[in-house]
Design an enzyme around this catalytic site. Sequence first.
Site, PDB file in Angstrom:
ATOM      1  N   LYS A  67       6.744  -3.903  -4.319  1.00  0.00           N
ATOM      2  CA  LYS A  67       8.163  -3.528  -4.215  1.00  0.00           C
ATOM      3  C   LYS A  67       8.622  -3.591  -2.765  1.00  0.00           C
ATOM      4  O   LYS A  67       9.699  -4.070  -2.467  1.00  0.00           O
ATOM      5  CB  LYS A  67       8.367  -2.119  -4.765  1.00  0.00           C
ATOM      6  CG  LYS A  67       9.791  -1.611  -4.636  1.00  0.00           C
ATOM      7  CD  LYS A  67      10.430  -1.491  -5.975  1.00  0.00           C
ATOM      8  CE  LYS A  67      11.908  -1.186  -5.913  1.00  0.00           C
ATOM      9  NZ  LYS A  67      12.711  -2.231  -6.540  1.00  0.00           N
ATOM     10  N   CYS A  74       0.813  -1.224   0.000  1.00  0.00           N
ATOM     11  CA  CYS A  74       0.000   0.000   0.000  1.00  0.00           C
ATOM     12  C   CYS A  74       0.843   1.270   0.000  1.00  0.00           C
ATOM     13  O   CYS A  74       1.868   1.339   0.680  1.00  0.00           O
ATOM     14  CB  CYS A  74      -0.890   0.024   1.227  1.00  0.00           C
ATOM     15  SG  CYS A  74      -1.945  -1.405   1.362  1.00  0.00           S
ATOM     16  N   GLU A 133      19.218 -15.652  -9.351  1.00  0.00           N
ATOM     17  CA  GLU A 133      18.679 -14.313  -9.633  1.00  0.00           C
ATOM     18  C   GLU A 133      18.079 -14.273 -11.047  1.00  0.00           C
ATOM     19  O   GLU A 133      17.032 -13.658 -11.266  1.00  0.00           O
ATOM     20  CB  GLU A 133      19.786 -13.257  -9.455  1.00  0.00           C
ATOM     21  CG  GLU A 133      19.405 -11.832  -9.775  1.00  0.00           C
ATOM     22  CD  GLU A 133      18.234 -11.264  -8.958  1.00  0.00           C
ATOM     23  OE1 GLU A 133      17.809 -11.889  -7.973  1.00  0.00           O
ATOM     24  OE2 GLU A 133      17.740 -10.188  -9.342  1.00  0.00           O
ATOM     25  N   ASN A 154      -1.507   1.304   5.851  1.00  0.00           N
ATOM     26  CA  ASN A 154      -0.661   0.265   5.265  1.00  0.00           C
ATOM     27  C   ASN A 154      -0.277  -0.671   6.391  1.00  0.00           C
ATOM     28  O   ASN A 154       0.080  -0.216   7.469  1.00  0.00           O
ATOM     29  CB  ASN A 154       0.590   0.926   4.659  1.00  0.00           C
ATOM     30  CG  ASN A 154       1.624  -0.093   4.210  1.00  0.00           C
ATOM     31  OD1 ASN A 154       1.293  -1.234   3.904  1.00  0.00           O
ATOM     32  ND2 ASN A 154       2.877   0.318   4.173  1.00  0.00           N
ATOM     33  N   GLY A 155      -0.358  -1.988   6.158  1.00  0.00           N
ATOM     34  CA  GLY A 155      -0.020  -2.944   7.214  1.00  0.00           C
ATOM     35  C   GLY A 155      -1.252  -3.740   7.607  1.00  0.00           C
ATOM     36  O   GLY A 155      -2.246  -3.768   6.868  1.00  0.00           O
ATOM     37  N   ARG A 206       5.190   0.388  -5.898  1.00  0.00           N
ATOM     38  CA  ARG A 206       5.185  -0.477  -4.720  1.00  0.00           C
ATOM     39  C   ARG A 206       4.299  -1.701  -4.939  1.00  0.00           C
ATOM     40  O   ARG A 206       4.376  -2.664  -4.176  1.00  0.00           O
ATOM     41  CB  ARG A 206       4.687   0.309  -3.498  1.00  0.00           C
ATOM     42  CG  ARG A 206       5.607   1.447  -3.109  1.00  0.00           C
ATOM     43  CD  ARG A 206       4.934   2.373  -2.138  1.00  0.00           C
ATOM     44  NE  ARG A 206       4.674   1.762  -0.845  1.00  0.00           N
ATOM     45  CZ  ARG A 206       5.541   1.725   0.157  1.00  0.00           C
ATOM     46  NH1 ARG A 206       6.729   2.250   0.008  1.00  0.00           N
ATOM     47  NH2 ARG A 206       5.230   1.168   1.294  1.00  0.00           N
ATOM     48  N   TRP A 230      -2.957  -2.703  -1.725  1.00  0.00           N
ATOM     49  CA  TRP A 230      -2.492  -4.049  -2.078  1.00  0.00           C
ATOM     50  C   TRP A 230      -3.240  -4.973  -1.130  1.00  0.00           C
ATOM     51  O   TRP A 230      -2.961  -5.016   0.066  1.00  0.00           O
ATOM     52  CB  TRP A 230      -0.980  -4.134  -1.861  1.00  0.00           C
ATOM     53  CG  TRP A 230      -0.317  -5.348  -2.417  1.00  0.00           C
ATOM     54  CD1 TRP A 230       0.124  -5.547  -3.697  1.00  0.00           C
ATOM     55  CD2 TRP A 230       0.045  -6.538  -1.701  1.00  0.00           C
ATOM     56  NE1 TRP A 230       0.721  -6.774  -3.821  1.00  0.00           N
ATOM     57  CE2 TRP A 230       0.680  -7.399  -2.614  1.00  0.00           C
ATOM     58  CE3 TRP A 230      -0.109  -6.961  -0.381  1.00  0.00           C
ATOM     59  CZ2 TRP A 230       1.159  -8.658  -2.260  1.00  0.00           C
ATOM     60  CZ3 TRP A 230       0.373  -8.212  -0.019  1.00  0.00           C
ATOM     61  CH2 TRP A 230       0.998  -9.043  -0.958  1.00  0.00           C
ATOM     62  N   GLU A 264       9.413 -13.379 -11.948  1.00  0.00           N
ATOM     63  CA  GLU A 264       8.755 -12.137 -11.519  1.00  0.00           C
ATOM     64  C   GLU A 264       8.103 -11.406 -12.692  1.00  0.00           C
ATOM     65  O   GLU A 264       7.012 -10.889 -12.568  1.00  0.00           O
ATOM     66  CB  GLU A 264       9.782 -11.169 -10.905  1.00  0.00           C
ATOM     67  CG  GLU A 264      10.243 -11.535  -9.520  1.00  0.00           C
ATOM     68  CD  GLU A 264      11.267 -10.521  -8.983  1.00  0.00           C
ATOM     69  OE1 GLU A 264      11.116 -10.085  -7.851  1.00  0.00           O
ATOM     70  OE2 GLU A 264      12.231 -10.183  -9.704  1.00  0.00           O
ATOM     71  N   HIS A 299      21.352 -34.690 -10.053  1.00  0.00           N
ATOM     72  CA  HIS A 299      20.729 -35.332  -8.894  1.00  0.00           C
ATOM     73  C   HIS A 299      19.220 -35.136  -8.876  1.00  0.00           C
ATOM     74  O   HIS A 299      18.594 -35.277  -7.832  1.00  0.00           O
ATOM     75  CB  HIS A 299      21.349 -34.785  -7.596  1.00  0.00           C
ATOM     76  CG  HIS A 299      22.808 -35.092  -7.479  1.00  0.00           C
ATOM     77  ND1 HIS A 299      23.292 -36.374  -7.391  1.00  0.00           N
ATOM     78  CD2 HIS A 299      23.891 -34.277  -7.477  1.00  0.00           C
ATOM     79  CE1 HIS A 299      24.608 -36.334  -7.315  1.00  0.00           C
ATOM     80  NE2 HIS A 299      25.006 -35.072  -7.383  1.00  0.00           N
ATOM     81  N   LYS A 354      14.187 -13.305 -11.675  1.00  0.00           N
ATOM     82  CA  LYS A 354      13.777 -12.193 -12.546  1.00  0.00           C
ATOM     83  C   LYS A 354      12.773 -12.690 -13.587  1.00  0.00           C
ATOM     84  O   LYS A 354      11.783 -12.028 -13.869  1.00  0.00           O
ATOM     85  CB  LYS A 354      14.992 -11.623 -13.290  1.00  0.00           C
ATOM     86  CG  LYS A 354      15.810 -10.616 -12.517  1.00  0.00           C
ATOM     87  CD  LYS A 354      15.118  -9.281 -12.412  1.00  0.00           C
ATOM     88  CE  LYS A 354      15.505  -8.553 -11.152  1.00  0.00           C
ATOM     89  NZ  LYS A 354      15.082  -9.160  -9.894  1.00  0.00           N
TER      90      LYS A 354
HETATM   91  C1  G6P Z   1       9.826  -7.827  -2.659  1.00  0.00           C
HETATM   92  C2  G6P Z   1      10.178  -7.425  -4.065  1.00  0.00           C
HETATM   93  C3  G6P Z   1      11.515  -8.052  -4.462  1.00  0.00           C
HETATM   94  C4  G6P Z   1      12.573  -7.671  -3.452  1.00  0.00           C
HETATM   95  C5  G6P Z   1      12.177  -8.095  -2.036  1.00  0.00           C
HETATM   96  C6  G6P Z   1      13.129  -7.571  -0.973  1.00  0.00           C
HETATM   97  O1  G6P Z   1       9.480  -9.164  -2.611  1.00  0.00           O
HETATM   98  O2  G6P Z   1       9.165  -7.795  -4.973  1.00  0.00           O
HETATM   99  O3  G6P Z   1      11.890  -7.583  -5.748  1.00  0.00           O
HETATM  100  O4  G6P Z   1      13.790  -8.258  -3.808  1.00  0.00           O
HETATM  101  O5  G6P Z   1      10.890  -7.562  -1.734  1.00  0.00           O
HETATM  102  O6  G6P Z   1      13.033  -6.175  -0.881  1.00  0.00           O
HETATM  103  P1  G6P Z   1      14.102  -5.287  -0.137  1.00  0.00           P
HETATM  104  O7  G6P Z   1      13.541  -3.892  -0.183  1.00  0.00           O
HETATM  105  O8  G6P Z   1      14.185  -5.806   1.273  1.00  0.00           O
HETATM  106  O9  G6P Z   1      15.385  -5.430  -0.851  1.00  0.00           O
END
Ligand code: G6P
Length: 616
Positions: A611, A2, A489, A104-105, A27, A78, A496, A512, A493
């Site tokens: 985010k 949010c 990673e 938010n929360g 976000r 959200w 995501e 394995h 990506k």
């Molecule tokens: C969320 C985002 C990710 C990010 C993670 C950690 O899940 O979608 O892209 O890597 O949070 O966020 P931070 O702000 O702690 O790096």
Amino acid sequence: MCGIIGVSGVHDAPEVIVEALRRLEYRGYDSAGMTIYQDGRLVRVREATGTHSVELLSKHIKDFQGSDSISGLGHNRWATHGKPSQENAHPQFDCSGRVAVVHNGIVENFLELKEELLNHGHVFSSETDTEVIAHLLEVALIETDRIDFALAEVFSKLRGAMAIVAMETSRPTLLACVRRTSPLIIATNDGEGFIASDIPAILGRAKHYYQIDDGVVAGVELGEINAFKLDHEPAEPREFVVTWDLSRSARDGYDDFMSKEIMEQPQAIRDTLAGRLQLWDSSGIKLDELRLDLEQLLGVNKIFMIGCGTSYHACMAARYAIESLCKIPVELDVASEFRYREPKLDPQTLVIAVSQSGETLDTIAALAEASDSGAISLVVSNVVDSSMARMADAVIYTHAGPEVCVASTKTYLAQIVALELFAIYFAKLKGTSTAKEIQALATALTDLPDKVEQLTNRFAEMIQVASKVEAFERFYFIGRNVGFPVALEGALKLKELSYLPAEGFPAGELKHGPIAMLDPSSVVVAIATRGRLWEKVMANLQEVKARGAKVLLVANEGDQQTIAEGDAAFLVPQTHPLLSPVLDTIPLQVLAYHLARFRGFDVDRPRNLAKTVTVE
Ligand code: G6P
């Protein structure tokens, strides 16, 4: 998660609110709403059309014409409690429409509070936990006529991590806010007051920025701030300096923030290194803000590194440098798991928490646990004065500038660089590496921004390579040693952004189990740059090729021997082995970017993701 905005004394309030919500879209959100005080009442509009909601909201700006329309609240939601819908979008009102709340929360005890309010005749119009706050404020306002005093009373009844902003009609210029763990900042500018969940929301509009501590309530009215603790003792909001400029949070002619932020990676690394790597100085590394007692640091005999998502991968990539230079055991943990396995922590343990936002609740909770156990804590954060930066004993900031795309790119590379700087600093302090070893890594770090730039300048060429696997729907990423976090990673990506099934494995682990999934309809992306285990990766590639999978390589420029083993190859410059994750990851960012765009997806705001994740 949010996004919150509140404005007081702002003559173009509706425009400012919508613009802030637009800037907070990164976000992650599914619905949006705003309320403006006009002609003696709170006028509210809400939209629940996914990531188009803010755009639709902007069409209502013209409806707010009153000369008294200078205060209001806005919110991107959200969903947690109740599906995304207009009724559940914020602002939430009390029974009479006198009180408006954005939040938010999570209010953990909302069910019991709601039941009590229902028993007293309150009528609810949403499924949200937020609405409980509005009704509780309605009750508290019977005893006091100030919304900030009412909020102080209500807040002590709420359990959980959250940030709240509220207003009411009898004094509409007075906004009240409070936070517990969740992010919230206050800002002012000549008679204007702002409250927001993040800096970009009001960048360029506000002059002075302030943080308030957990449990401090602030009344913000026309540029004045009155902050106090829950027992009504006065509290001082802390002013902090914002160096980000507006152009760095605008798209600047790029199609999207993701491509812009990929292109900003050389600068993000330059800025993160700036002034810190004193190659010709005997101290070697300057980490001014580290603020750790050197004796205490020298006593450290174990390190834990924690983070979530991409930040966790940065921990994994940098672990090799810390272990190899500092000769100290390093354990890794996903933050949400760390605290529940009861790790053995004491004052000789250093816990390094890595977070772009510095606000991820899982990481905050793990960090709090570490501090409670007496461990020394160090945070790597991109946001100055973030919650984690304030909680930890020490902080190293990445200076990557604001990152808007939900999926991290430039902050990830900057995190690895910051952690490698720490590795050099700590190794020098402990005397665990030779001057030659340290010099080699330091020189490679100095050369790194130019190499990253060589690569980002070839963005179009990388897209060409990525286009060769457009038709495929299953991806496996393999790497060994420093190539393993790159594989993870790369897979993250791709998941995501393109929603394609993608998994990362250590290349040696393929045989394995995962190898059973390989067939000609799958793509294996192999991190095959020249490192210590290059030959072994080559051997693993033979196993892949024998199963008919398409092979996409990340290989060094000019390395014909490796390139000949794949169907296509991304070419990256050579660097120090410990820094190869920085370069090797870039083509995989572009791969995910291209495959998502090819499928017509929004790369900046992938579905279901946020985010900054401020719930556990
Ligand atoms: C969320 C985002 C990710 C990010 C993670 C950690 O899940 O979608 O892209 O890597 O949070 O966020 P931070 O702000 O702690 O790096």
